[in-house]
Design a protein around this motif. Structure first.
Motif, PDB file in Angstrom:
ATOM      1  N   THR A  90       0.831  -1.209   0.000  1.00 43.53           N
ATOM      2  CA  THR A  90       0.000   0.000   0.000  1.00 43.53           C
ATOM      3  C   THR A  90       0.863   1.255   0.000  1.00 43.53           C
ATOM      4  OG1 THR A  90      -1.766  -1.149   1.187  1.00 43.53           O
ATOM      5  CG2 THR A  90      -1.790   1.262   1.236  1.00 43.53           C
ATOM      6  N   ILE A  91       1.898   1.249   0.850  1.00 42.69           N
ATOM      7  CA  ILE A  91       2.797   2.396   0.918  1.00 42.69           C
ATOM      8  C   ILE A  91       3.529   2.588  -0.405  1.00 42.69           C
ATOM      9  CG2 ILE A  91       4.911   3.237   2.027  1.00 42.69           C
ATOM     10  CD1 ILE A  91       3.902   2.032   4.606  1.00 42.69           C
ATOM     11  N   ALA A  92       3.967   1.483  -1.006  1.00 40.69           N
ATOM     12  CA  ALA A  92       4.668   1.575  -2.287  1.00 40.69           C
ATOM     13  C   ALA A  92       3.767   2.164  -3.368  1.00 40.69           C
ATOM     14  CB  ALA A  92       5.165   0.198  -2.702  1.00 40.69           C
ATOM     15  N   ILE A  93       2.508   1.706  -3.415  1.00 44.89           N
ATOM     16  CA  ILE A  93       1.573   2.205  -4.423  1.00 44.89           C
ATOM     17  C   ILE A  93       1.266   3.682  -4.188  1.00 44.89           C
ATOM     18  CG2 ILE A  93      -0.792   1.993  -5.293  1.00 44.89           C
ATOM     19  CD1 ILE A  93      -0.533  -1.034  -4.773  1.00 44.89           C
ATOM     20  N   LEU A  94       1.158   4.091  -2.927  1.00 41.94           N
ATOM     21  CA  LEU A  94       0.933   5.508  -2.629  1.00 41.94           C
ATOM     22  C   LEU A  94       2.097   6.360  -3.143  1.00 41.94           C
ATOM     23  CD1 LEU A  94      -0.583   5.440   0.980  1.00 41.94           C
ATOM     24  CD2 LEU A  94      -1.720   6.145  -1.123  1.00 41.94           C
ATOM     25  N   HIS A  95       3.313   5.841  -3.006  1.00 38.55           N
ATOM     26  CA  HIS A  95       4.477   6.569  -3.538  1.00 38.55           C
ATOM     27  C   HIS A  95       4.390   6.702  -5.058  1.00 38.55           C
ATOM     28  CE1 HIS A  95       6.357   6.264   0.427  1.00 38.55           C
ATOM     29  NE2 HIS A  95       7.326   7.050  -0.027  1.00 38.55           N
ATOM     30  N   LEU A  96       3.927   5.659  -5.714  1.00 35.75           N
ATOM     31  CA  LEU A  96       3.786   5.733  -7.170  1.00 35.75           C
ATOM     32  C   LEU A  96       2.726   6.760  -7.571  1.00 35.75           C
ATOM     33  CD1 LEU A  96       3.964   1.935  -8.147  1.00 35.75           C
ATOM     34  CD2 LEU A  96       5.762   3.667  -8.326  1.00 35.75           C
ATOM     35  N   ILE A  97       1.634   6.812  -6.793  1.00 34.13           N
ATOM     36  CA  ILE A  97       0.575   7.797  -7.079  1.00 34.13           C
ATOM     37  C   ILE A  97       1.110   9.214  -6.850  1.00 34.13           C
ATOM     38  CG2 ILE A  97      -1.665   8.665  -6.324  1.00 34.13           C
ATOM     39  CD1 ILE A  97      -2.428   5.751  -5.687  1.00 34.13           C
ATOM     40  N   PHE A  98       1.814   9.404  -5.721  1.00 33.45           N
ATOM     41  CA  PHE A  98       2.366  10.730  -5.422  1.00 33.45           C
ATOM     42  C   PHE A  98       3.395  11.144  -6.465  1.00 33.45           C
ATOM     43  CE2 PHE A  98       1.270   9.971  -0.741  1.00 33.45           C
ATOM     44  CZ  PHE A  98       0.106  10.734  -0.846  1.00 33.45           C
ATOM     45  N   SER A  99       4.099  10.162  -7.024  1.00 31.21           N
ATOM     46  CA  SER A  99       5.092  10.502  -8.052  1.00 31.21           C
ATOM     47  C   SER A  99       4.410  11.134  -9.262  1.00 31.21           C
ATOM     48  CB  SER A  99       5.876   9.256  -8.468  1.00 31.21           C
ATOM     49  OG  SER A  99       5.090   8.378  -9.268  1.00 31.21           O
ATOM     50  N   MET A 100       3.219  10.643  -9.597  1.00 33.26           N
ATOM     51  CA  MET A 100       2.480  11.240 -10.711  1.00 33.26           C
ATOM     52  C   MET A 100       1.987  12.632 -10.355  1.00 33.26           C
ATOM     53  SD  MET A 100       0.351   8.007 -12.275  1.00 33.26           S
ATOM     54  CE  MET A 100      -0.286   7.408 -10.713  1.00 33.26           C
ATOM     55  N   VAL A 101       1.587  12.831  -9.098  1.00 35.86           N
ATOM     56  CA  VAL A 101       1.142  14.156  -8.657  1.00 35.86           C
ATOM     57  C   VAL A 101       2.294  15.152  -8.739  1.00 35.86           C
ATOM     58  CG1 VAL A 101       0.236  15.493  -6.724  1.00 35.86           C
ATOM     59  CG2 VAL A 101      -0.650  13.197  -7.177  1.00 35.86           C
ATOM     60  N   TYR A 102       3.461  14.757  -8.209  1.00 34.58           N
ATOM     61  CA  TYR A 102       4.628  15.637  -8.271  1.00 34.58           C
ATOM     62  C   TYR A 102       5.060  15.884  -9.715  1.00 34.58           C
ATOM     63  CZ  TYR A 102       5.400  15.264  -3.215  1.00 34.58           C
ATOM     64  OH  TYR A 102       5.271  15.345  -1.861  1.00 34.58           O
ATOM     65  N   GLY A 103       5.013  14.826 -10.520  1.00 31.28           N
ATOM     66  CA  GLY A 103       5.372  14.992 -11.926  1.00 31.28           C
ATOM     67  C   GLY A 103       4.437  15.959 -12.626  1.00 31.28           C
ATOM     68  N   GLY A 104       3.131  15.853 -12.314  1.00 30.22           N
ATOM     69  CA  GLY A 104       2.167  16.784 -12.886  1.00 30.22           C
ATOM     70  C   GLY A 104       2.438  18.213 -12.435  1.00 30.22           C
ATOM     71  N   GLY A 105       2.815  18.377 -11.157  1.00 33.86           N
ATOM     72  CA  GLY A 105       3.162  19.707 -10.661  1.00 33.86           C
ATOM     73  C   GLY A 105       4.374  20.269 -11.372  1.00 33.86           C
ATOM     74  N   GLY A 106       5.355  19.398 -11.624  1.00 34.79           N
ATOM     75  CA  GLY A 106       6.532  19.843 -12.357  1.00 34.79           C
ATOM     76  C   GLY A 106       6.185  20.300 -13.759  1.00 34.79           C
ATOM     77  N   LEU A 107       5.297  19.558 -14.434  1.00 35.88           N
ATOM     78  CA  LEU A 107       4.883  19.939 -15.793  1.00 35.88           C
ATOM     79  C   LEU A 107       4.099  21.252 -15.789  1.00 35.88           C
ATOM     80  CD1 LEU A 107       3.816  16.470 -17.239  1.00 35.88           C
ATOM     81  CD2 LEU A 107       5.798  17.842 -17.908  1.00 35.88           C
ATOM     82  N   LEU A 108       3.229  21.424 -14.782  1.00 34.65           N
ATOM     83  CA  LEU A 108       2.450  22.658 -14.702  1.00 34.65           C
ATOM     84  C   LEU A 108       3.361  23.871 -14.543  1.00 34.65           C
ATOM     85  CD1 LEU A 108      -0.594  21.606 -12.468  1.00 34.65           C
ATOM     86  CD2 LEU A 108      -0.634  22.226 -14.877  1.00 34.65           C
ATOM     87  N   HIS A 109       4.335  23.755 -13.625  1.00 38.07           N
ATOM     88  CA  HIS A 109       5.251  24.870 -13.391  1.00 38.07           C
ATOM     89  C   HIS A 109       6.168  25.103 -14.594  1.00 38.07           C
ATOM     90  CE1 HIS A 109       4.605  26.329  -9.292  1.00 38.07           C
ATOM     91  NE2 HIS A 109       4.266  25.092  -8.972  1.00 38.07           N
ATOM     92  N   SER A 110       6.451  24.046 -15.332  1.00 39.03           N
ATOM     93  CA  SER A 110       7.350  24.171 -16.467  1.00 39.03           C
ATOM     94  C   SER A 110       6.662  24.706 -17.714  1.00 39.03           C
ATOM     95  CB  SER A 110       7.992  22.816 -16.781  1.00 39.03           C
ATOM     96  OG  SER A 110       8.858  22.900 -17.884  1.00 39.03           O
ATOM     97  N   LEU A 111       5.402  24.297 -17.935  1.00 36.39           N
ATOM     98  CA  LEU A 111       4.729  24.619 -19.190  1.00 36.39           C
ATOM     99  C   LEU A 111       3.633  25.673 -19.071  1.00 36.39           C
ATOM    100  CD1 LEU A 111       4.344  20.967 -20.533  1.00 36.39           C
ATOM    101  CD2 LEU A 111       6.168  22.609 -21.061  1.00 36.39           C
ATOM    102  N   LEU A 112       2.953  25.712 -17.917  1.00 38.31           N
ATOM    103  CA  LEU A 112       1.777  26.576 -17.786  1.00 38.31           C
ATOM    104  C   LEU A 112       2.034  27.794 -16.918  1.00 38.31           C
ATOM    105  CD1 LEU A 112      -1.205  26.972 -18.487  1.00 38.31           C
ATOM    106  CD2 LEU A 112      -1.792  25.611 -16.471  1.00 38.31           C
ATOM    107  N   PHE A 113       2.661  27.589 -15.760  1.00 36.50           N
ATOM    108  CA  PHE A 113       2.881  28.693 -14.836  1.00 36.50           C
ATOM    109  C   PHE A 113       4.072  29.542 -15.289  1.00 36.50           C
ATOM    110  CE2 PHE A 113       1.001  25.829 -11.324  1.00 36.50           C
ATOM    111  CZ  PHE A 113      -0.280  26.081 -11.806  1.00 36.50           C
ATOM    112  N   PRO A 114       4.188  30.773 -14.778  1.00 38.21           N
ATOM    113  CA  PRO A 114       5.286  31.653 -15.198  1.00 38.21           C
ATOM    114  C   PRO A 114       6.657  31.038 -14.941  1.00 38.21           C
ATOM    115  CG  PRO A 114       3.631  32.891 -13.969  1.00 38.21           C
ATOM    116  CD  PRO A 114       3.281  31.434 -13.826  1.00 38.21           C
TER     117      PRO A 114
END
Length: 361
Positions: A90-114
């Motif tokens: 369960t903990i491992a899968i949560l880390h995988l889910i959070f990795s997608m959240v962080y990755g999405g945040g990185g893309l937002l800051h890189s492509l959409l945000f200033p």
């Protein structure tokens, strides 16, 4: 980044830091994406170790680094107190889910945000712009980092107190209250490798949480108080106004992580309280040829050890060598921050090779 006097220099794709030096939005994007990579690696590696785990072989002999860390903080045990891996997936899968959240945040800051936070429409976000010559700006950002670190330490202390962690002295999970003895904490600075009390370990984390949160709060408000504004020039110099640069901050970061990695290597190699023998394997023997390294003190033939080493041996040696190279990066960027021109070194070597010598008759 130092340009050696050429303001129009273009860096290659491998010089990733050059793209975020003066662009705070891209800097945050890189941080978020990096965190996502770490989460993905942690989650994926935990599942891989769990899939190949053999209950008939000691965990420390299977090079199960992620499982060992989880077991040390009391995760994976059944109601009878036996480690079965319960809840680990369960903990491992949560880390995988959070990795997608962080990755999405990185893309937002890189492509959409200033790309630069000072261009943001959010007033609070503009406070996190990068101004290398402004110590108040840098201490404001540093303060938030310290507070986050302090909260993490406090969370760990509370986890040990409420949930409990593994105590190798009794071979079971137990609740651990922190020993906030300042005299003990001071003396432990010099003999931490031999620490044998979980209460002392938690006491150190509790003190560190207080120091980091308090220091972080002071750094956040630094520069905004009236008594500082009256003497801004003097206090700015005190905070290192003449030392701040992207190269300098990077060099300090590399020095910190490099030193921590080397300390962790020596600690893990011998300490069986913080790194229980049941999960990491037997203490190691220090060897030295060209450089220090640790070897196993048990025969692992026929076991499930990855690359033939215990978890302790793999963790200690990898930490040491990563720390060593981090420190080399620190020296490189620190010298560049001080103005040392490495391009002149290669030029000097080339001049020596091309030089001609004559001997007067």
């Amino acid at each position: 980044m130092q340009t050696y006097g050429n303001p129009d220099i273009t860096y290659g794709w491998w010089a990733g830091n050059s793209g975020v030096t003066n662009r705070s939005g891209k800097f945050i994007a890189a941080h978020a994406a990096h965190t996502g990579l770490i989460c993905f690696a942690a989650g994926g590696s935990t599942l891989w170790e769990l899939a190949r785990f053999d209950p008939s072989v000691p965990m420390g002999h299977q090079s199960s680094i992620f499982l060992a860390h989880l077991a040390s903080i009391g995760i994976g045990f059944d109601e009878a107190g036996v480690w079965t891996g319960a809840g680990v997936a369960t903990i491992a899968i949560l880390h995988l889910i959070f990795s997608m959240v962080y990755g999405g945040g990185g893309l937002l800051h890189s492509l959409l945000f200033p790309g630069d936070m000072q261009d943001s429409e959010v007033v609070q976000a503009r406070k996190f712009k990068l101004e290398w010559g402004n110590p108040d700006n840098q201490t404001f950002i540093l303060g938030h980092h310290l507070i986050f670190f302090g909260v993490a330490c406090a969370w760990f202390v509370e986890w040990a107190r409420v949930h409990g962690i593994y105590d190798p002295a009794i071979g079971a999970i137990r609740q651990v209250n922190y020993n906030l003895d300042l005299t003990m904490i001071w003396h432990r600075q010099f003999d931490f490798l031999a620490i044998d009390s979980l209460e002392d370990v938690m006491g150190g984390h509790a003190f560190l949480a207080f120091a980091e949160i308090t220091g972080g709060a002071l750094h956040v408000v630094a520069g905004s108080t009236p008594w500082e504004k009256k003497r801004l020039g003097e206090y700015s110099k005190f905070k290192g106004a003449e030392l701040l640069s992207a190269e300098a901050v990077l060099s300090w970061s590399l020095a910190g992580i490099g030193w921590m990695a080397i300390v962790a290597a020596f600690w893990c190699a011998t300490n069986t309280t913080v790194y229980p023998e049941a999960w990491y394997g037997e203490p190691l023997q220090l060897k030295f040829t060209v450089c220090p390294y640790w070897i196993d003190t048990v025969d692992l033939q026929g076991g499930g050890a990855f690359w033939g080493h215990t978890t302790r041996a793999a963790l200690s040696n990898v930490h040491y060598y990563l720390g060593f190279f981090f420190l080399q990066g620190h020296f490189w960027h620190a010298l560049r921050a001080l103005g040392f021109d490495f391009s002149k070194v290669s030029a000097s070597i080339g001049n020596e090779k091309n030089a001609t010598f004559t001997i007067d008759s």
